[in-house]
Design an enzyme around this catalytic site. Structure first.
Site, mmCIF file in Angstrom:
data_model
loop_
_atom_site.group_PDB
_atom_site.id
_atom_site.type_symbol
_atom_site.label_atom_id
_atom_site.label_comp_id
_atom_site.label_asym_id
_atom_site.label_seq_id
_atom_site.Cartn_x
_atom_site.Cartn_y
_atom_site.Cartn_z
ATOM 1 N N ASP A 163 1.410 -0.095 -4.635
ATOM 2 C CA ASP A 163 0.907 -0.009 -3.034
ATOM 3 C C ASP A 163 -0.488 -0.804 -3.068
ATOM 4 O OD1 ASP A 163 0.611 0.722 -0.581
ATOM 5 O OD2 ASP A 163 0.558 3.016 -0.954
HETATM 6 C C1 BGC Z 1 0.270 1.861 2.426
HETATM 7 C C2 BGC Z 1 1.546 1.722 2.334
HETATM 8 C C3 BGC Z 1 1.946 0.264 3.043
HETATM 9 C C4 BGC Z 1 1.154 -0.765 2.545
HETATM 10 C C5 BGC Z 1 0.946 -2.142 3.336
HETATM 11 C C6 BGC Z 1 -0.597 1.098 2.252
HETATM 12 O O1 BGC Z 1 -1.908 1.402 2.552
HETATM 13 O O2 BGC Z 1 0.112 3.242 1.812
HETATM 14 O O3 BGC Z 1 2.609 2.525 2.821
HETATM 15 O O4 BGC Z 1 3.243 -0.256 2.717
HETATM 16 O O5 BGC Z 1 -0.385 -0.202 2.970
HETATM 17 O O6 BGC Z 1 1.008 -1.916 4.617
#
Ligand code: BGC
Length: 718
Positions: free
Chosen positions: A267
Site C-alpha cells: 500500500d
Molecule cells: C490506500 C489504498 C489505495 C492507495 C492508492 C492508499 O492510501 O490505502 O487503498 O489503493 O492509497 O490510492
C-alpha cells in the site's frame, strides 16, 4: 498518433498475437526479457512512481519505474507510456488507479452495491468501469476492496461490501471478474484484516482471532484470485506484524497454501511505514524485510529505488529474490498484452466515457442499491403534485459522487433536485427548493425559507448526510450524528406537520434515532454517483420499487460498534429481563435496522421453510415459498441463515449461507430452493482447513437477519 504507432512497431518486444491471460506464455517471455536486464533496470520494475507537481518523466526514460499511480488524464498517461517505451528495453508501464466505483461515470459505492445482493450488478459495473478507463490508458486498478467492515466509525466501510463474509466473498470475486473481463488487472486489497482496525480508527492495529481471520477476513481474497490479479498489502499491523513484513500472510498463506504467483504491491508508502511500526530500523532494512516477505512493488515510498540495488550488491538481498519479484511484474505485463498492443490513442478516451450504456447502468444501480428503511402510511411512492425539496445534499453534485472519484466530475452528475425536477416536469408537479444550510450546517439562517417551502407543499423531501470527505480513507468518526444542525432542520420541518421523506447521502450508517421519529419515510441512497438524482427520483415517484437490503447492521448509537449479526455464541445470550446476560445498561442490544433489512412498495409473506436431505451430492435442500401480498410488483431478496448447533469451535449465532433475488407480480408466489453442499456447513480452522462436522444445523429463511432458525437438519457423518 501516427508517430507513436510507428515508434512502437520498432520496439524490441512488439510480438505478434495477443498474450492476454496466457500466463504460461507470459512466464516464458518474462524469463527471456529478465535475462537482458541490468540490476538497475530490474529494480526499476519494482518501483512505482506517481503523478504530482514534482513528477518528471526522466525516471521513466531510464527505466527507473515500472508502474505509475495517480494519473487519470489520458494525455498525461499516453506521455508517460511513451517515455517508458522509449527506454532501453522499452518495457511498458503498469498504469494503476483506484476504480472503486467507476472511472468517469461513477456508480454507487461498493457498500451500496452490496446492498443489491446482486453480485452480477457489481461485476457488470466493474467491467463497464474498466471499458471506460482502458481507452484512457489504464491497465491496472487498485480495486476491489476485499476487506470486511463491521465498525461504522471506520470511514472506509463505504469501500467494502459490509459486514458479511459471504457477501464480501461474492462481491469481491464478481468485481475482480468484471475488471478482468474489461481488460484491467484487479488488485485485491488490503491483505489482510484492515477492516477490523481497532476502534474504527483508520490505520490502527488489527487484533483478530484465528477463527475470525480464517472465516471472515481471508475468504474474500482467496475467492477472488485469478489470472492477471494482484494483491495489495494493508497499511496495518495484523496480530502484531505489519502486512508488508508478514511472511505468514504473504508467504505461508498467499503464495504457499493458495499458490498465488502474481504481483504483490505494497500500500501507499507502507514499506516506509515499517520504520514507524518499529519493525525496521532504517530504510535499507525496510526494503530487505518487505522484499523478503514477498512485496514485489513498492508503492510510492521510494525505498526500493534508493536501497535495493545496493542491498543486492552487498549480498543482503539475493539476486534470486529480486528476480522473483521482477519476473512476476514482467509476466503480468505480458499477460495483459502490453507488449503486444499499442497503447490507446488518448483522443479516443472521451468517446468511451459517459456513454448512454454507462449512464443507464449507473441509474439502474442507484435503483437497486438505495435501501428503503422506513415508509409509514405509504408516504412513498410520491403522489403529490406539490413538493418541497430541502437540504444541503439535495443539489450537491460534488458530495453525491463520494470519495475515490477517479475521473468523475460534478458537472457530469445529476443531483437529487435535478432528478426530481425532471420527473416533476413530466407530471406537472411543482417543486419548491431551499438549500437550508451548507454541508457543515452550522448556520441555521436558511431554515426559515426551508420551512416556508415545506409549509406551502404537500410533502417535503429532505436530503441530508455527510460530505464525501467524511467518508473513505482517513475519515474515521467518533460520532455517527448528522454533522451540524441537520437534525434540527429535520425537526423544524417536521413541526410543519407535512410528511417528510428523508433521503440520506452518506458513506456509513448515521445515527437515525431522532430522524426515525420525525420522518415517516427514509431512503438510504449512500453516495449514489453520477446518475444519483435520476435513480433516486425513479424510486421516490415509484417508477421503480426499491429492493435493496442492508449489507451492515445499522447501529442505534456509536457505542454499539463494532456490530454484526453473526457474533459468536456466548455463555450468557441476551434475555430482555435478565441483568447478567449479553447487553448494555443504557442501550438496546439490537441494531436500529438489522443486517439484510430493507422495504419496498409491496409486502411479501414467507412460508415455513422446509429442509430435506440433499440429492445428487448436496447435503441439504431448504425450500421456502414467498408470496407478493401487495398491490404492486416487487423484488424480494430471500435470505437463508444457518446455525451449527454444536461444533469443536464456537460458531456464530447465525450466518448467511444463501440468498436469491426474486421478482414477483401482485399475488404471485414462488418457491425458492436453496441447495447446500457439505462445504457450506463447514468452517475454517486456525490453519485454514475446511472442517465439516456432523450434527444438527438450524435454518431460517426470511426477509432479514432477524429470522428465526426453526428448520432443523441432521448432517450424518460422511
Ligand atoms: C490506500 C489504498 C489505495 C492507495 C492508492 C492508499 O492510501 O490505502 O487503498 O489503493 O492509497 O490510492
Amino acid at each position: 498518433m501516427r508517430g507513436l504507432l510507428t515508434s512502437l512497431l520498432l520496439l524490441p518486444f512488439f510480438a505478434a498475437g495477443p498474450a492476454f491471460g496466457q500466463t504460461a506464455d507470459s512466464a516464458v517471455r518474462a524469463e527471456a526479457l529478465l535475462g537482458r536486464m541490468t540490476l538497475e533496470e530490474k529494480v526499476g520494475q519494482l518501483v512505482m512512481t506517481g503523478f504530482d507537481e514534482a513528477f518528471s518523466t526522466d525516471i521513466l526514460e531510464r527505466g527507473g519505474a515500472g508502474s505509475v499511480i495517480s494519473f487519470n488524464d489520458p494525455a498525461a498517461i499516453a506521455r508517460a507510456q511513451e517515455k517508458a517505451r522509449a527506454s532501453r528495453l522499452g518495457i511498458p508501464l503498469l498504469i494503476g488507479l483506484d476504480l472503486l466505483h467507476g472511472f468517469r461515470t461513477l456508480f454507487p459505492m461498493p457498500l451500496a452495491e452490496a446492498a443489491s445482493f446482486d453480485a452480477e450488478l457489481a461485476a457488470r459495473n466493474a467491467e463497464l468501469a474498466a471499458r471506460e478507463a482502458k481507452p484512457a490508458g489504464l491497465n491496472w486498478t487498485f480495486a476491489p476492496v476485499a476487506d470486511v467492515a463491521r465498525d461504522p466509525r471506520w470511514g472506509r466501510m463505504i469501500e467494502t461490501n459490509g459486514e458479511d463474509a459471504l457477501l464480501a466473498r461474492d462481491f469481491t470475486r464478481a468485481r475482480a471478474d468484471g475488471f478482468r473481463r474489461g481488460g484491467l488487472a484487479p488488485t485485491l486489497k488490503h491483505f489482510a484484516g484492515y477492516g477490523a482496525v481497532s476502534g474504527g480508527r483508520d490505520y490502527d492495529a488489527v487484533s483478530v482471532s484465528d477463527f475470525e481471520l480464517q472465516n471472515i477476513h481471508l475468504p474474500p481474497f482467496r475467492a477472488a484470485l485469478g489470472p492477471i490479479t494482484t494483491v495489495m498489502t494493508a497499511l496495518t499491523v495484523l496480530n502484531g506484524m505489519p502486512s508488508s513484513a508478514n511472511t505468514q500472510l504473504l508467504g505461508t498463506t498467499l503464495r504457499g497454501k493458495w499458490g498465488f504467483d502474481g504481483v504483490v504491491v505494497s500500500d501507499w508508502k507502507a514499506i516506509g511505514g515499517l520504520i514507524d511500526q518499529g519493525i525496521a530500523q532504517d530504510e535499507a532494512e525496510a526494503a530487505r524485510i518487505a522484499l523478503k516477505a514477498g512485496v514485489d512493488i513498492d508503492m510510492m515510498s521510494g525505498i526500493y529505488a534508493r536501497y535495493l540495488a545496493a542491498e543486492a550488491a552487498a549480498g543482503r538481498v539475493s539476486i534470486q529474490e529480486i528476480d522473483g519479484a521482477v519476473r512476476r511484474v514482467l509476466a503480468l505485463k505480458f499477460a495483459l498484452g502490453l507488449f503486444d498492443t499499442p497503447p490507446p490513442d488518448p483522443s479516443e478516451a472521451d468517446r468511451a466515457a459517459l456513454t448512454p450504456e454507462l449512464r443507464a447502468a449507473a441509474r439502474a444501480s442507484v435503483r437497486d442499491t438505495s435501501v428503503l428503511l422506513r415508509n409509514e402510511d405509504g408516504v412513498l411512492p410520491l403522489r403529490s403534485g406539490n413538493i418541497a425539496v430541502v437540504g444541503p445534499f439535495a443539489d450537491n453534485a460534488f458530495d453525491q459522487l463520494g470519495p475515490h472519484e477517479a475521473r468523475g466530475m460534478p458537472e457530469d452528475a445529476v443531483t437529487v433536485l435535478e432528478g426530481i425536477r425532471e420527473h416533476a416536469a413530466k407530471t406537472g408537479a411543482r417543486v419548491h427548493y431551499a438549500e437550508a444550510c451548507d454541508v457543515a450546517c452550522e448556520d441555521a439562517s436558511g431554515f426559515e425559507a426551508a420551512v416556508d417551502a415545506s409549509r406551502t407543499s404537500e410533502v417535503t423531501i429532505v436530503v441530508l448526510g455527510e460530505k464525501r470527505e467524511h467518508s473513505g480513507e482517513g475519515a474515521s468518526r467518533a460520532t455517527l450524528g448528522f454533522p451540524g444542525k441537520q437534525d434540527e432542520l429535520l425537526e423544524a420541518l417536521a413541526a410543519t406537520g407535512k410528511p417528510i421523506v428523508l433521503v440520506v447521502i452518506a458513506g456509513r450508517p448515521l445515527d437515525l434515532r431522532r430522524a426515525a421519529e420525525t420522518a415517516p419515510a427514509i431512503l438510504m441512497a449512500w453516495y449514489p454517483g453520477t446518475e444519483g438524482g435520476h435513480g433516486v427520483a425513479d424510486l421516490l415517484f415509484g417508477d421503480h420499487a426499491p429492493s435493496a437490503k442492508l449489507p451492515i447492521s445499522w447501529p442505534r448509537s456509536v457505542g454499539q460498534a463494532p456490530l454484526s449479526y453473526d457474533r459468536l455464541a456466548t455463555a450468557r445470550p441476551y434475555e430482555p429481563a435478565a441483568r447478567y446476560t449479553q447487553r448494555f445498561l443504557d442501550e438496546k442490544i439490537e441494531p436500529l435496522f438489522p443486517f439484510g433489512f430493507g422495504l419496498t412498495y409491496t409486502n411479501f409473506r414467507y412460508s415455513t421453510p422446509v429442509v430435506t436431505p440433499g440429492t445428487d451430492g448436496a447435503a441439504a435442500n431448504v425450500s421456502v415459498t414467498v408470496t407478493n401480498e401487495g398491490a404492486r410488483a416487487g423484488t424480494e431478496i430471500v435470505q437463508l441463515y444457518m446455525r451449527d448447533d454444536v461444533a469443536s469451535r464456537v460458531q456464530p449465532v447465525k450466518r448467511l449461507v444463501r440468498y436469491a433475488r426474486i421478482a414477483l407480480q401482485p399475488g404471485e408466489s414462488r418457491t425458492v430452493e436453496f441447495v447446500l453442499r457439505r462445504d457450506d456447513l463447514g468452517f475454517f480452522d486456525e490453519d485454514g482447513h475446511l472442517i465439516v462436522e456432523p450434527g444438527t444445523f438450524r435454518f431460517g429463511a426470511g426477509p432479514d437477519s432477524t429470522v428465526a432458525l426453526d428448520a432443523i437438519f441432521t448432517l450424518a457423518p460422511p
